[in-house]
Design a protein around this motif. Structure first.
Motif, mmCIF file in Angstrom:
data_model
loop_
_atom_site.group_PDB
_atom_site.id
_atom_site.type_symbol
_atom_site.label_atom_id
_atom_site.label_comp_id
_atom_site.label_asym_id
_atom_site.label_seq_id
_atom_site.Cartn_x
_atom_site.Cartn_y
_atom_site.Cartn_z
ATOM 1 N N LEU A 69 0.823 -1.224 0.000
ATOM 2 C CA LEU A 69 0.000 0.000 0.000
ATOM 3 C C LEU A 69 0.852 1.266 0.000
ATOM 4 O O LEU A 69 0.395 2.328 -0.415
ATOM 5 N N HIS A 76 6.058 -0.889 -6.636
ATOM 6 C CA HIS A 76 4.653 -1.247 -6.436
ATOM 7 C C HIS A 76 4.220 -2.315 -7.444
ATOM 8 O O HIS A 76 3.612 -3.330 -7.083
ATOM 9 N N ARG A 80 2.806 -6.060 -6.631
ATOM 10 C CA ARG A 80 1.459 -6.457 -7.069
ATOM 11 C C ARG A 80 1.539 -7.753 -7.864
ATOM 12 O O ARG A 80 0.753 -8.665 -7.673
ATOM 13 N N THR A 241 -12.705 -3.681 6.625
ATOM 14 C CA THR A 241 -13.481 -3.277 5.440
ATOM 15 C C THR A 241 -14.583 -4.292 5.130
ATOM 16 O O THR A 241 -15.751 -3.922 4.962
ATOM 17 N N THR A 292 -10.374 7.419 -1.505
ATOM 18 C CA THR A 292 -9.351 6.769 -2.328
ATOM 19 C C THR A 292 -8.375 7.881 -2.675
ATOM 20 O O THR A 292 -8.768 8.858 -3.315
ATOM 21 N N ARG A 294 -4.790 10.006 -3.862
ATOM 22 C CA ARG A 294 -3.652 10.116 -4.785
ATOM 23 C C ARG A 294 -2.945 11.437 -4.467
ATOM 24 O O ARG A 294 -3.603 12.440 -4.182
ATOM 25 N N PRO A 351 -16.301 1.087 -5.176
ATOM 26 C CA PRO A 351 -16.010 0.829 -3.761
ATOM 27 C C PRO A 351 -14.586 0.314 -3.551
ATOM 28 O O PRO A 351 -14.044 0.432 -2.452
ATOM 29 N N GLY A 353 -11.899 1.309 -5.433
ATOM 30 C CA GLY A 353 -10.956 2.167 -6.146
ATOM 31 C C GLY A 353 -10.808 1.677 -7.580
ATOM 32 O O GLY A 353 -11.768 1.153 -8.162
ATOM 33 N N GLY A 354 -9.601 1.834 -8.172
ATOM 34 C CA GLY A 354 -9.445 1.376 -9.554
ATOM 35 C C GLY A 354 -8.053 1.606 -10.090
ATOM 36 O O GLY A 354 -7.126 1.978 -9.360
ATOM 37 N N ARG A 357 -4.114 0.565 -8.871
ATOM 38 C CA ARG A 357 -4.169 0.419 -7.408
ATOM 39 C C ARG A 357 -5.450 -0.241 -6.942
ATOM 40 O O ARG A 357 -5.731 -0.275 -5.745
ATOM 41 N N CYS A 359 -8.217 -2.338 -5.361
ATOM 42 C CA CYS A 359 -8.062 -3.191 -4.184
ATOM 43 C C CYS A 359 -7.606 -4.599 -4.569
ATOM 44 O O CYS A 359 -8.260 -5.283 -5.359
HETATM 45 C C1 HEM Z 1 -15.418 -4.827 1.167
HETATM 46 C C2 HEM Z 1 -14.127 -4.887 1.462
HETATM 47 C C3 HEM Z 1 -13.061 -3.973 0.931
HETATM 48 C C4 HEM Z 1 -13.154 -2.694 0.428
HETATM 49 C C5 HEM Z 1 -14.418 -1.838 0.299
HETATM 50 C C6 HEM Z 1 -11.817 -2.280 0.047
HETATM 51 C C7 HEM Z 1 -11.508 -1.046 -0.517
HETATM 52 C C8 HEM Z 1 -10.246 -0.684 -0.957
HETATM 53 C C9 HEM Z 1 -9.936 0.588 -1.588
HETATM 54 C C10 HEM Z 1 -10.918 1.723 -1.855
HETATM 55 C C11 HEM Z 1 -8.610 0.574 -1.882
HETATM 56 C C12 HEM Z 1 -7.816 1.703 -2.565
HETATM 57 C C13 HEM Z 1 -7.855 1.485 -4.068
HETATM 58 C C14 HEM Z 1 -7.272 2.632 -4.886
HETATM 59 O O1 HEM Z 1 -6.435 3.393 -4.363
HETATM 60 O O2 HEM Z 1 -7.647 2.792 -6.068
HETATM 61 C C15 HEM Z 1 -8.073 -0.702 -1.434
HETATM 62 C C16 HEM Z 1 -6.744 -1.076 -1.558
HETATM 63 C C17 HEM Z 1 -6.245 -2.281 -1.100
HETATM 64 N N1 HEM Z 1 -6.949 -3.293 -0.491
HETATM 65 FE FE1 HEM Z 1 -8.949 -3.355 -0.161
HETATM 66 N N2 HEM Z 1 -10.940 -3.306 0.326
HETATM 67 C C18 HEM Z 1 -11.654 -4.362 0.856
HETATM 68 C C19 HEM Z 1 -11.150 -5.590 1.248
HETATM 69 C C20 HEM Z 1 -9.830 -5.974 1.161
HETATM 70 C C21 HEM Z 1 -9.335 -7.283 1.522
HETATM 71 C C22 HEM Z 1 -10.168 -8.457 2.046
HETATM 72 C C23 HEM Z 1 -8.002 -7.270 1.314
HETATM 73 C C24 HEM Z 1 -7.098 -8.440 1.545
HETATM 74 C C25 HEM Z 1 -5.945 -8.444 1.929
HETATM 75 C C26 HEM Z 1 -7.648 -5.938 0.797
HETATM 76 C C27 HEM Z 1 -6.375 -5.516 0.445
HETATM 77 C C28 HEM Z 1 -6.079 -4.318 -0.172
HETATM 78 C C29 HEM Z 1 -4.737 -3.927 -0.590
HETATM 79 C C30 HEM Z 1 -3.463 -4.742 -0.402
HETATM 80 C C31 HEM Z 1 -4.845 -2.655 -1.174
HETATM 81 C C32 HEM Z 1 -3.720 -1.814 -1.771
HETATM 82 C C33 HEM Z 1 -3.592 -2.068 -3.258
HETATM 83 C C34 HEM Z 1 -2.463 -1.272 -3.896
HETATM 84 O O3 HEM Z 1 -2.060 -0.246 -3.354
HETATM 85 O O4 HEM Z 1 -1.982 -1.690 -4.957
HETATM 86 N N3 HEM Z 1 -8.792 -5.185 0.730
HETATM 87 N N4 HEM Z 1 -9.092 -1.454 -0.878
#
Ligand code: HEM
Length: 417
Positions: A69, A76, A80, A241, A292, A294, A351, A353-354, A357, A359
């Motif tokens: 993250l 990054h 990924r 989350t 979300t 940046r 919900p 992001g996109g 990055r 999720c």
């Molecule tokens: C309903 C459940 C969840 C929601 C609503 C959610 C939402 C998000 C959002 C909004 C982001 C940012 C995306 C962006 O910057 O464009 C994110 C990033 C991320 N989420 Fe989730 N998340 C959820 C569940 C999970 C779960 C179960 C994991 C498991 C490990 C997880 C791991 C991550 C990781 C590692 C990132 C960073 C990705 C990156 O920076 O490349 N999330 N999530």
């Protein structure tokens, strides 16, 4: 914003438009984006003109600097590519039965006597799924203990301290930072103990802990700081989350008797499509993550405004999901509008992001929600209520139901003994 995030964001957007600036105590000036097309541009912006890892560090300092993250650029992309297979395709399919097993075990522990807030129980359940099924930390009692330590590290006191420390005196700042570090160290020690206890470390390269240790070439199960930060980050972002999205699902189902009845009928007929619509609509109606982020590394023009490099831009899924040009009657809960298609339109349903990055755990979270809601409705009846819907409040950067999704559950077949 803390006590009424939905009301505050929608009122500001009504008065100031779909793009406005806020000044936050510890973070500084941020630009909030609720305009759908500007939001799409920001979320999918070229990584060369915006950074996410550095922005995340500014709003979530509890995450260590080495985790995915907090990375940007090539580092990054590399991380990924390494983690992706564990959260998609076969890596995810293989986990479905294990998630159902942990879910059934956790649901057996739930009392079913009178109204109770379900969010804390859903949080225990999601924590068990991410730590046992995904990361591979399998000792049930120690996982409970680890969850208590994580709660202390992310509870209101710790969060307030982290957000407000730049305002305090030198001594207050030092004390707050020291406390954050102590919490982190306690969590890391508990993770190391759990790693040491795994059955056959190295035997199953499908869980994240084994995989990361393998990649780092570790023969011993003791991870270095970088690996610990990754595991700690996945634990932190991978449970609250999903638990919150499940809590909002319950909050809605008990207040939408027609939806609850149709869901029960379709599941009994073996049809999952309505459940899919319910889950997508919950994530539209109350997207758990409020921001979300940046950080611009080059100036850009957004909805007619020129934003300088260094600006922290926050896309608010809640505003995009309530935009009248995208969703008619956005306050109404209508699962039918999101049924069908492999995924909803990534420009209008955000919900997770996109862009690069998006999720990492999105598919895991959707699968977990599907399994938990199916198992929960098979084990319990939910009593509809005419009590007022729950307000949202902020817990960190997650929008939770203010009364913890309080509901009355009865165990099916209990009367038959
Ligand atoms: C309903 C459940 C969840 C929601 C609503 C959610 C939402 C998000 C959002 C909004 C982001 C940012 C995306 C962006 O910057 O464009 C994110 C990033 C991320 N989420 Fe989730 N998340 C959820 C569940 C999970 C779960 C179960 C994991 C498991 C490990 C997880 C791991 C991550 C990781 C590692 C990132 C960073 C990705 C990156 O920076 O490349 N999330 N999530």
């Amino acid at each position: 914003m803390w006590v009424d995030p939905v009301g505050s964001l929608t009122t500001w957007a009504r008065h100031h438009g779909d793009l406005f600036a806020l000044r936050l105590p510890a973070v500084g000036r941020i630009v909030v984006v609720g305009d759908p097309s500007a939001a799409h541009d920001v979320i999918r912006s070229d990584p060369a003109s915006s950074a996410t890892g550095s922005a995340t560090g500014r709003v979530l300092p509890l995450l260590g600097p080495s985790c995915v993250l907090r990375q940007d650029g090539d580092a990054h992309g590399e991380r990924r590519r390494m983690l992706n297979p564990l959260f998609h395709g076969d890596g995810l399919a293989r986990r479905r039965e294990a998630i159902a097993k942990v879910t059934r075990r956790e649901l057996m522990k739930w009392p079913a006597d009178g109204p109770m807030p379900l969010l804390p129980r859903l949080s225990d359940l999601s924590f068990a799924v991410i730590s046992e099924v995904v990361l591979g930390l399998t000792d049930e009692d120690q996982v409970d203990r680890l969850h208590r330590l994580v709660r202390r590290a992310t509870g209101p006191a710790a969060l307030a301290g982290t957000w407000l420390w730049p305002l305090g005196s030198g001594q207050l700042r030092d004390r707050t930072l020291q406390r954050v570090r102590q919490h982190q160290q306690a969590v890391d020690r508990a993770i190391v103990e759990l790693l040491a206890k795994r059955a056959h470390p190295g035997a199953d390269r499908h869980d994240v802990a084994d995989f990361l240790l393998d990649v780092a070439g570790h023969d011993s199960p003791t991870p270095d700081r970088e690996l610990l930060e990754e595991l700690r980050a996945l634990l932190l972002v991978g449970h609250e989350t999903t638990a919150t999205a499940l809590a909002w699902s319950i909050e809605r189902l008990v207040r939408e008797p027609a939806v609850l009845a149709r869901l029960g009928e379709s599941l009994a007929a073996g049809d999952q499509s309505y459940l899919e619509g319910v889950i997508r609509e919950v994530l539209r109606w109350r997207p758990p993550v409020v921001d979300t982020v940046r950080e611009l590394t080059a100036p850009i023009e957004l909805a007619g405004h020129l934003l300088e490099a260094g600006t922290l831009v926050v896309v608010a899924p809640l505003l995009v999901h309530r935009h009248p040009e995208l969703y008619s009657s956005p306050d109404a809960f209508v699962p039918e509008r999101l049924i069908g298609g492999s995924v909803p339109n990534p420009a209008t349903w955000i919900p997770f992001g996109g862009g690069t990055r998006r999720c990492l755990g999105a598919e895991l979270a959707l699968a977990e929600m599907e399994i938990v809601l199916s198992e929960l409705l098979a084990a319990f009846t939910l009593e509809p209520t005419d009590a007022r819907g729950e307000r949202a409040r902020l817990s960190g950067t997650v929008l939770v139901p203010a009364r913890g999704a309080t509901a009355v559950l009865s165990r099916r077949g209990a009367a038959l003994g």
